[in-house]
Each structure stands twice: as C-alpha cells, then as structure tokens.
Scaffold this motif. Structure first.
Motif, PDB file in Angstrom:
ATOM      1  N   PRO A  88      24.652  57.416  77.750  1.00 38.60           N
ATOM      2  CA  PRO A  88      24.788  55.963  77.821  1.00 38.60           C
ATOM      3  C   PRO A  88      23.445  55.277  77.616  1.00 38.60           C
ATOM      4  O   PRO A  88      22.385  55.877  77.839  1.00 38.60           O
ATOM      5  N   SER A  89      23.488  54.031  77.214  1.00 34.52           N
ATOM      6  CA  SER A  89      22.246  53.310  76.926  1.00 34.52           C
ATOM      7  C   SER A  89      21.344  53.226  78.150  1.00 34.52           C
ATOM      8  O   SER A  89      20.118  53.211  78.024  1.00 34.52           O
ATOM      9  N   TRP A 125      27.237  59.809  69.601  1.00 29.00           N
ATOM     10  CA  TRP A 125      27.109  60.425  70.913  1.00 29.00           C
ATOM     11  C   TRP A 125      26.177  59.686  71.875  1.00 29.00           C
ATOM     12  O   TRP A 125      26.133  60.024  73.057  1.00 29.00           O
ATOM     13  N   THR A 126      25.434  58.713  71.394  1.00 31.82           N
ATOM     14  CA  THR A 126      24.440  58.081  72.258  1.00 31.82           C
ATOM     15  C   THR A 126      24.567  56.562  72.225  1.00 31.82           C
ATOM     16  O   THR A 126      25.178  55.988  71.321  1.00 31.82           O
ATOM     17  N   GLY A 127      23.965  55.930  73.252  1.00 31.37           N
ATOM     18  CA  GLY A 127      23.867  54.480  73.271  1.00 31.37           C
ATOM     19  C   GLY A 127      25.149  53.766  73.632  1.00 31.37           C
ATOM     20  O   GLY A 127      25.270  52.556  73.394  1.00 31.37           O
ATOM     21  N   HIS A 128      26.132  54.448  74.244  1.00 27.88           N
ATOM     22  CA  HIS A 128      27.374  53.765  74.609  1.00 27.88           C
ATOM     23  C   HIS A 128      27.199  53.034  75.935  1.00 27.88           C
ATOM     24  O   HIS A 128      26.167  53.139  76.608  1.00 27.88           O
ATOM     25  N   GLY A 129      28.212  52.317  76.332  1.00 30.46           N
ATOM     26  CA  GLY A 129      28.101  51.443  77.497  1.00 30.46           C
ATOM     27  C   GLY A 129      28.372  52.100  78.829  1.00 30.46           C
ATOM     28  O   GLY A 129      28.451  51.412  79.845  1.00 30.46           O
ATOM     29  N   ARG A 172      12.681  59.942  69.704  1.00 29.03           N
ATOM     30  CA  ARG A 172      14.106  59.734  69.436  1.00 29.03           C
ATOM     31  C   ARG A 172      14.655  58.582  70.261  1.00 29.03           C
ATOM     32  O   ARG A 172      14.380  58.470  71.456  1.00 29.03           O
ATOM     33  N   ASP A 173      15.433  57.736  69.624  1.00 27.14           N
ATOM     34  CA  ASP A 173      16.053  56.587  70.292  1.00 27.14           C
ATOM     35  C   ASP A 173      17.502  56.938  70.629  1.00 27.14           C
ATOM     36  O   ASP A 173      18.334  57.093  69.744  1.00 27.14           O
ATOM     37  N   PHE A 174      17.791  57.072  71.924  1.00 22.10           N
ATOM     38  CA  PHE A 174      19.139  57.380  72.383  1.00 22.10           C
ATOM     39  C   PHE A 174      19.931  56.124  72.741  1.00 22.10           C
ATOM     40  O   PHE A 174      21.038  56.223  73.255  1.00 22.10           O
ATOM     41  N   SER A 175      19.371  54.951  72.489  1.00 26.89           N
ATOM     42  CA  SER A 175      19.974  53.720  72.999  1.00 26.89           C
ATOM     43  C   SER A 175      20.970  53.087  72.051  1.00 26.89           C
ATOM     44  O   SER A 175      21.631  52.110  72.417  1.00 26.89           O
ATOM     45  N   GLY A 176      21.053  53.602  70.824  1.00 28.91           N
ATOM     46  CA  GLY A 176      21.916  52.944  69.852  1.00 28.91           C
ATOM     47  C   GLY A 176      21.451  51.539  69.525  1.00 28.91           C
ATOM     48  O   GLY A 176      22.253  50.661  69.211  1.00 28.91           O
ATOM     49  N   ALA A 200      18.052  49.525  73.541  1.00 23.70           N
ATOM     50  CA  ALA A 200      17.009  49.818  74.527  1.00 23.70           C
ATOM     51  C   ALA A 200      16.482  48.529  75.143  1.00 23.70           C
ATOM     52  O   ALA A 200      16.337  47.500  74.469  1.00 23.70           O
ATOM     53  N   ARG A 201      16.222  48.607  76.446  1.00 25.28           N
ATOM     54  CA  ARG A 201      15.668  47.450  77.137  1.00 25.28           C
ATOM     55  C   ARG A 201      14.230  47.205  76.690  1.00 25.28           C
ATOM     56  O   ARG A 201      13.504  48.124  76.325  1.00 25.28           O
ATOM     57  N   GLU A 202      13.814  45.945  76.780  1.00 22.75           N
ATOM     58  CA  GLU A 202      12.434  45.617  76.430  1.00 22.75           C
ATOM     59  C   GLU A 202      11.491  46.307  77.418  1.00 22.75           C
ATOM     60  O   GLU A 202      11.718  46.322  78.616  1.00 22.75           O
ATOM     61  N   ARG A 203      10.441  46.866  76.877  1.00 22.73           N
ATOM     62  CA  ARG A 203       9.512  47.610  77.719  1.00 22.73           C
ATOM     63  C   ARG A 203       8.672  46.672  78.567  1.00 22.73           C
ATOM     64  O   ARG A 203       8.199  45.636  78.100  1.00 22.73           O
TER      65      ARG A 203
END
Length: 336
Positions: free
Chosen positions: A201-202, A189-193, A218-222, A225-228
């Motif tokens: 979406p990511s 459910w998460t981290g799609h394009g 929680r990581d929703f990016s699959g 995730a972009r670099e902080r």
C-alpha cells in the motif's frame, strides 16, 4: 462449528492457524505472498504458488523461493516456540519446496521466544534511517544468524566495493524501468490504497526518490508518495549487507531465504530496521557482475539496507484459509 483448518503435527487447529499466520508474515517481492501450505496429520508441506510469481520482476522464480524460505524460517520458529522440534526436508518429491514433520518435543529457548515475538513486529522499512551506525556487537549477531542457516552475510564496507555496488544498483534500476512489463507489474502490485490483502500500500511505500538518495531508488507509491519533510533525507552511508550462498540453485535459494529471515528477525530483536535493494538480484547480468564483485566462490542472494528506523505500519496479509491446499478438517481418529 468445525474449523476449516485441520489439525496437524499434534497441534490443535487454533495452533496450526497461529503457526501459518506466523509463516505468512514473511517478506516477499511486492508483498505477493507467493506460498501455499498443505496441513496433514503428520506434516505441513510448503509450496510455491505459481499464480503469484512475478515474471517480469522475478523471471526465474528466485525471489519466490527466497520468500518461501523466509516463510519456512517463521514456520520453524513458531513450531519450536510451541514446543515442537521441526524436522525439515527440503525439496522432497511431489512438488513441495519443504516438508516439516514432528521431530519430538523441545523446550523453547529464550532466544527462540525472542525471535517468535519478533515475527509480527518485523517490517520492511522503506523510510529514511537515522545516521546512527550499527554496532560491531549487533553486526556480529547478524553474521551469526546467517551462519546458523548455512549462509554467509557479507558487509559491504570497502569504499571501492560500495561504489561498484551502487553503480550496479543504478544500472539494474534503469534496465528495469526500461521494461514495459516490469513497470506494469510494479504498478499492479504497489501503491494501492490499503484495501487489498496483498501488495504494497502507498502508506508503506516510503518517500519518493530524490537526486540525493543514493541507495533507495524504487518508488512503491504508485505516484502517491507523501511530500518529504525538509531535512528528512535518507542516511548517506547505510549498512549494506549481502546474504550469500556457497553454491547456486533452488536448494541454495531456500537456505538463503531462511537466512534472510533469521537475519531480519535478529535485527528486529536488536531494534534495527531493514529494507531490500533488490535490483541487482533481479537483473541476471547485474547479478552475475555482483557475484564477481564479491568473489570468494559465494553467490549473492539478497541485498539488505540496515539501520535505525522509525516505526512503520505492517503491510496487509491474506487470511490463512486462502493459503491452504486441500484444507479438509481432520476427523476423529486422525483421518482426513
């Protein structure tokens, strides 16, 4: 060309679409959008969509009912902004969670119009917030919003309570990550394009967790995730609010979902952002410990992190046509 959306409650098909679009912008676990609607000449019925329940994340359907309650708040506000006083029956017979009828004409207040404008502007903001605090006046308005919906908003300000709640968040997070079904559901459910009409979406995921992050785990990016940006850590002491009901059960969850959405919309009108800390609510053993932590005979339903955030893009939404049950156009004379 005949509209596929019927008229109802004295509204035109275009107005019905606008009202249901507003309802469907409510938040839901993993943006699953687990609701459906039946539009009839004299009422709009709200149903939970069993095909969109997330059994590993939400094993008892609690968060689905909270989401449907949030959708109901949006529906009520959108109707009132159009001059219709919504008359709501919760948990009627026939499987519906709610039925909304025409309760007469009303002149919408400035407050209702402000909340109506906030509906498409509200976002779940998973990014770091600024360290600027929420003022006492703002918190008072959020408390009033929850009370309007027969719920209680409990700020977690006591250091001992905050420490115990944080320990619960970490423990519930670890319990969920140890569950293979939960991890598979999160990945699905998460981290799609961004090519889907549901899910997270990511781009809406926020930065990946780092050791110094205390409340956002929680990581929703699959894994995307972009670099902080250096120095852009999460705020150290966010305002943590718990929306509580005075009893347990489906009716309490619908009230709490309505309160959750009114609090979120009120926060939006105040220029505040919010995200969810759902783990202790989703893990039954931790939810029971949270109830004991709060005491006073109240039951925790939703945990919010609130503060001053930067703008974020909206998550996708399904078209209204996909949300309808028996969507038959109304014929001249008012009969389906």
């Amino acid at each position: 060309m005949t509209s596929p959306v019927p008229a109802g409650l004295g509204l035109s098909p275009a107005e019905v679409i606008a009202v249901l679009e507003a309802a469907a912008t409510a938040p839901s676990v993993h943006n699953s959008q687990p609701w459906r609607f039946r539009v009839l000449p004299d009422r709009i019925e709200l149903y939970a969509d069993p095909a969109r329940r997330l059994p590993a994340t939400d094993p008892d359907g609690k968060e689905q009912r909270l989401a449907c309650g949030a959708a109901l708040t949006n529906l009520r506000i959108a109707l009132e902004a159009l001059g219709v006083r919504p008359l709501v029956s919760l948990l009627p017979h026939g499987g519906a969670l709610a039925v909304v009828r025409h309760g007469g004409r009303v002149t919408p207040s400035d407050h209702i119009l402000d909340l109506r404008r906030a509906i498409p502007a509200r976002r779940t903001n998973r990014k770091p917030f600024l360290d600027d605090g929420v003022t006492a006046a703002q918190l008072s308005q959020l408390l009033h919003a929850a009370q309007t919906e027969r719920s209680w908003l409990h700020p977690i300000t006591d250091p001992s309570q905050r420490n115990r709640l944080h320990a619960l968040v970490v423990r519930a997070h670890q319990v969920q990550l140890a569950n293979v079904e939960f991890r598979a559901e999160l990945e699905r459910w998460t981290g799609h394009g961004g090519d889907r009409a549901d899910g997270v979406p990511s781009r809406s995921a926020g930065p990946a967790h780092e050791p110094q992050d205390h409340w956002v785990l929680r990581d929703f990016s699959g894994g995307r995730a972009r670099e902080r940006v250096p120095g852009k850590d999460f705020e150290h002491e966010p305002l943590i609010l718990v929306i509580c009901s005075y009893y347990e059960g489906m009716l309490a969850e619908l009230h709490a979902g309505q309160a959750m959405q009114r609090v979120l919309l009120t926060a939006t009108t105040l220029g505040l952002s919010a995200s969810f800390i759902a783990q202790p609510i989703e893990v039954p053993s931790c939810r029971e410990e949270l109830r004991r932590l709060l005491g006073a005979g109240i039951s925790a339903q939703v945990i919010l992190r609130v503060g001053h955030g930067s703008p974020v893009a909206p998550t996708p939404r399904r078209p209204v046509a996909e949300l309808l049950i028996d969507a038959e156009p109304v014929l001249p004379g008012g009969t389906p």
